[in-house]
Motif scaffolding. Structure first.
Motif, mmCIF file in Angstrom:
data_model
loop_
_atom_site.group_PDB
_atom_site.id
_atom_site.type_symbol
_atom_site.label_atom_id
_atom_site.label_comp_id
_atom_site.label_asym_id
_atom_site.label_seq_id
_atom_site.Cartn_x
_atom_site.Cartn_y
_atom_site.Cartn_z
ATOM 1 N N GLN A 15 39.111 50.046 14.012
ATOM 2 C CA GLN A 15 38.777 49.220 12.845
ATOM 3 C C GLN A 15 39.118 47.750 13.073
ATOM 4 O OE1 GLN A 15 40.685 51.045 9.422
ATOM 5 N NE2 GLN A 15 39.744 53.036 9.813
ATOM 6 N N LEU A 16 38.928 47.308 14.302
ATOM 7 C CA LEU A 16 39.155 45.903 14.647
ATOM 8 C C LEU A 16 37.816 45.188 14.524
ATOM 9 C CD1 LEU A 16 41.470 46.546 17.712
ATOM 10 C CD2 LEU A 16 42.168 45.651 15.483
ATOM 11 N N LYS A 17 37.637 44.460 13.476
ATOM 12 C CA LYS A 17 36.316 43.943 13.112
ATOM 13 C C LYS A 17 35.957 42.631 13.795
ATOM 14 C CE LYS A 17 36.471 46.196 8.589
ATOM 15 N NZ LYS A 17 36.417 46.006 7.102
ATOM 16 N N THR A 18 36.914 42.000 14.463
ATOM 17 C CA THR A 18 36.619 40.683 15.031
ATOM 18 C C THR A 18 36.843 40.612 16.538
ATOM 19 O OG1 THR A 18 38.855 39.879 14.540
ATOM 20 C CG2 THR A 18 37.160 39.509 12.864
ATOM 21 N N ILE A 19 37.007 41.759 17.202
ATOM 22 C CA ILE A 19 37.070 41.743 18.653
ATOM 23 C C ILE A 19 36.110 42.803 19.196
ATOM 24 C CG2 ILE A 19 39.471 40.980 18.671
ATOM 25 C CD1 ILE A 19 40.254 43.749 19.672
ATOM 26 N N GLY A 20 35.826 42.717 20.492
ATOM 27 C CA GLY A 20 34.997 43.732 21.130
ATOM 28 C C GLY A 20 33.581 43.319 21.422
ATOM 29 N N ALA A 21 33.212 42.072 21.087
ATOM 30 C CA ALA A 21 31.842 41.618 21.323
ATOM 31 C C ALA A 21 31.825 40.100 21.437
ATOM 32 C CB ALA A 21 30.923 42.067 20.189
ATOM 33 N N ILE A 22 30.745 39.579 22.009
ATOM 34 C CA ILE A 22 30.510 38.135 22.027
ATOM 35 C C ILE A 22 29.397 37.867 21.040
ATOM 36 C CG2 ILE A 22 29.859 36.143 23.429
ATOM 37 C CD1 ILE A 22 30.873 37.725 25.882
ATOM 38 N N ALA A 23 29.780 37.462 19.842
ATOM 39 C CA ALA A 23 28.833 37.250 18.755
ATOM 40 C C ALA A 23 29.502 36.399 17.686
ATOM 41 C CB ALA A 23 28.379 38.591 18.164
ATOM 42 N N PRO A 24 28.717 35.714 16.862
ATOM 43 C CA PRO A 24 29.313 34.882 15.815
ATOM 44 C C PRO A 24 30.272 35.684 14.927
ATOM 45 C CG PRO A 24 26.993 34.394 16.033
ATOM 46 C CD PRO A 24 27.246 35.591 16.891
ATOM 47 N N GLY A 25 31.425 35.085 14.672
ATOM 48 C CA GLY A 25 32.438 35.726 13.854
ATOM 49 C C GLY A 25 33.435 36.549 14.643
ATOM 50 N N TYR A 26 33.172 36.727 15.931
ATOM 51 C CA TYR A 26 34.074 37.494 16.785
ATOM 52 C C TYR A 26 35.002 36.562 17.566
ATOM 53 C CZ TYR A 26 31.804 41.974 15.949
ATOM 54 O OH TYR A 26 31.328 43.126 15.355
ATOM 55 N N GLN A 27 36.203 37.056 17.817
ATOM 56 C CA GLN A 27 37.166 36.297 18.600
ATOM 57 C C GLN A 27 36.597 36.055 20.002
ATOM 58 O OE1 GLN A 27 41.405 37.212 17.830
ATOM 59 N NE2 GLN A 27 41.546 37.576 20.020
#
Length: 577
Positions: free
Chosen positions: A312-324
């Motif tokens: 349930q980590l909503k801001t990591i794990g991808a390269i996309a707007p809104g992600y760390q």
């Protein structure tokens, strides 16, 4: 109040330049599993846009692939023999920017003080280190550990942002039997909105439903395709483990398909420093999976987005707007050389080395002084006498590179009613010395598989209670090894003729080194080489394997400070067959 969000939106809308722009990038999109040739705009450590952007600072990726930072979905930092700030250094070298950790080992030694130490030390690093609270401290009543963590004790930790939930619930029987302590913990975590990890080693498919019924949604103990499919069929996340001892990747890969992959993640669980440093972490697992035929983009998705969603980590794990903005550069998606690494938009590794100034310069932490010392009763020349009534004995038989052992019944040599180790038959003596509460407990047994021809090996890393475990060809060397570890506050040691041949001190709770990862690696390498010179099998890591022979929640036969333990009976058992 909204200034930070406003600045990110302005940069995203190109009303102001982004703080950092990565140009000429081939971005691995883990949502669509495609490669995007685009700029990456970053402000305040967050990706604010993909497209064409201007930045206050510009970095040219020079056509390299930009891959989201890898996530280790389940790891015991202590098993690397490093404290968190050193673990982070080595992990980031391998493109692992996030880890979901279970400080179960230090908790069994030092309770809440150990948890506080691990969390505070992790916060000093640029890496994203999340914590799952140990669920079973102690694991079972059949061993002696250093602390007890009940639901009330764990509750305040759930208020910490870096704490995600409850770590691997290892006592399946306690859940199935609705024991109050574990149900209180599960209920408290559910109410706090946390995640709960499972540990279903040896649990038959027909009994597995108990875990997801209790909202336990992950498991890393599947060792074959049938077990893996059973977990997926019940809606659980399958954690595919490839560590130093437990190597399950090749057995489990057949179940990874287009239909199942989104519920699969990669974990290391227990990885010794030499493997972490030389082979890698999740990056190593990716290479193996890709070599075995898994599509590189699918494998990367499993190692990033899947793991983030699982926890349930909503801001990591991808390269996309809104992600760390956590990512690394590479020029090959099959061999995955790790070049530049970024965390929160900050470069933590150049192509050649770590940016060392981002890491704490001192290893001293005030909580270190609060960790307990070795607390064992004095030993004697007869401490390891193993009495037998029968010529047939139950023997722990090692399965190389597996946590599972076999129960072997075989004739052994006796002299005046006492077991005599046999180098010829590879029947060696093993002992577990209690080191937390001065109980005087010494569990004794027989083990096959180490192949030692002389001397003894001992370690204060012994899962999960971390008493001192020693294996040897004679009592004198075993006694010397244990007493030496008690004197230095814990560690790993190889002994012959009552002489120390090699030693790695582990001053942090008898589990972790204060020497820095490079020096620790050198000493560990020397220690392993020394064990091999004593005859230790080259088929597996001798010290890590030794440390798991005390893990009573894994089949079939183990040993604790209270004696020989049968997983099948889930009870202490006699050595006499």
């Amino acid at each position: 109040m909204f200034s930070e969000l406003s600045a990110r939106i302005q940069a995203s809308a190109k009303q102001i330049p982004a703080e950092l722009v990565i140009k000429n990038a081939k971005v691995v999109n883990v949502f669509t599993r495609k490669i995007m040739e685009t700029d990456i705009a970053i402000t305040q450590g967050i990706v604010v846009g993909l497209g064409q952007y201007e930045g206050q600072q510009v970095i040219d990726a020079k056509g390299q692939y930009v891959v989201p930072g890898l996530i280790d979905g389940h790891v015991h930092i202590e098993s690397t023999l490093l404290p968190p700030h050193e673990f982070a250094k080595v992990s980031l070298l391998h493109g692992v920017t996030s880890a979901i950790t279970d400080p179960h080992e230090i908790a069994n030694v030092a309770g809440t003080t150990g948890l506080e130490y691990m969390i505070s030390d992790a916060q000093a690093t640029p890496m994203n280190i999340f914590t799952m609270l140990p669920s079973c401290v102690p694991v079972t009543p059949f061993e002696t550990n250093g602390a007890t963590l009940d639901a009330a004790t764990l509750a305040p930790f759930m208020e910490k942002a870096e704490v995600l939930g409850l770590a691997e619930v290892m006592n399946y029987q306690a859940v199935a039997n609705q024991e109050a302590d574990i149900l209180e913990k599960i209920t408290a975590i559910q109410q706090a909105g946390g995640v709960i990890d499972g540990h279903a080693a040896g649990i038959a498919q027909g009994d597995l439903s108990v875990y997801p019924t209790a909202q336990i949604r992950t498991d890393h103990e599947a060792v074959n395709a049938e077990e893996a499919q059973a977990r997926l069929d019940l809606g659980m996340y399958l954690m595919i483990r490839e560590g130093t001892v437990a190597k399950d990747l090749q057995s489990l890969l057949p179940v990874v398909t287009e239909q199942t992959a989104r519920r699969c993640v990669f974990v290391t669980d227990d990885l010794l420093l030499d493997d972490l440093l030389t082979k890698g972490s999740i990056d190593h697992i990716l290479r193996l999976a890709i070599q075995a035929g898994l599509d590189p983009l699918l494998a990367i998705q499993m190692a990033t987005l899947n793991a983030a969603e699982c926890f349930q980590l909503k801001t990591i794990g991808a390269i996309a707007p809104g992600y760390q903005a956590d990512f690394f550069f590479t020029d090959d998606l099959t061999t995955l050389p790790i070049h530049e690494v970024f965390v929160k938009g900050q470069q933590v590794k150049t192509r050649e080395q770590l940016v060392t100034e981002l890491f704490p310069t001192a290893t001293e932490n005030p909580l270190l002084r609060a960790l307990p010392n070795m607390n064992a009763t004095p030993l004697s020349a007869t401490s390891f006498d193993l009495k037998l009534n029968s010529t047939q004995a139950k023997i722990i038989e090692i399965i190389p590179n597996s946590l599972i052992t076999k129960e072997l019944i075989a004739p052994v040599t006796k002299d005046k009613g006492h077991f005599i180790p046999s180098i010829k038959d590879d029947f060696l003596k093993i002992a577990v010395v209690e080191r937390h509460k001065q109980t005087g407990n010494i569990g004794l047994g027989i083990v096959r598989g180490f192949e030692l021809k002389a001397g003894a090996l001992a370690t204060s890393v012994s899962h999960d209670s971390h008493n001192i475990v020693v294996v040897g060809t004679n009592d004198e060397d075993m006694l010397f090894a244990v007493e030496r570890l008690l004197a230095i506050g814990g560690g790993m040691i190889a002994v012959k003729d009552q002489t120390e041949l090699a030693c790695l001190p582990l001053a942090i709770g008898g589990l972790m080194s204060t020497l820095g990862y490079q020096t620790t690696y050198e000493k560990l390498t020397n220690l392993t080489a020394t064990a091999r010179k004593l005859g230790a099998s080259s088929a597996f890591d001798p010290f890590l394997t030794l440390s798991f022979l005390t893990l009573s929640v894994i089949p079939e036969l183990k040993i604790t400070d209270m004696g020989l333990f049968s997983f099948n009976e889930f009870a202490l058992t006699t050595i006499d067959a």
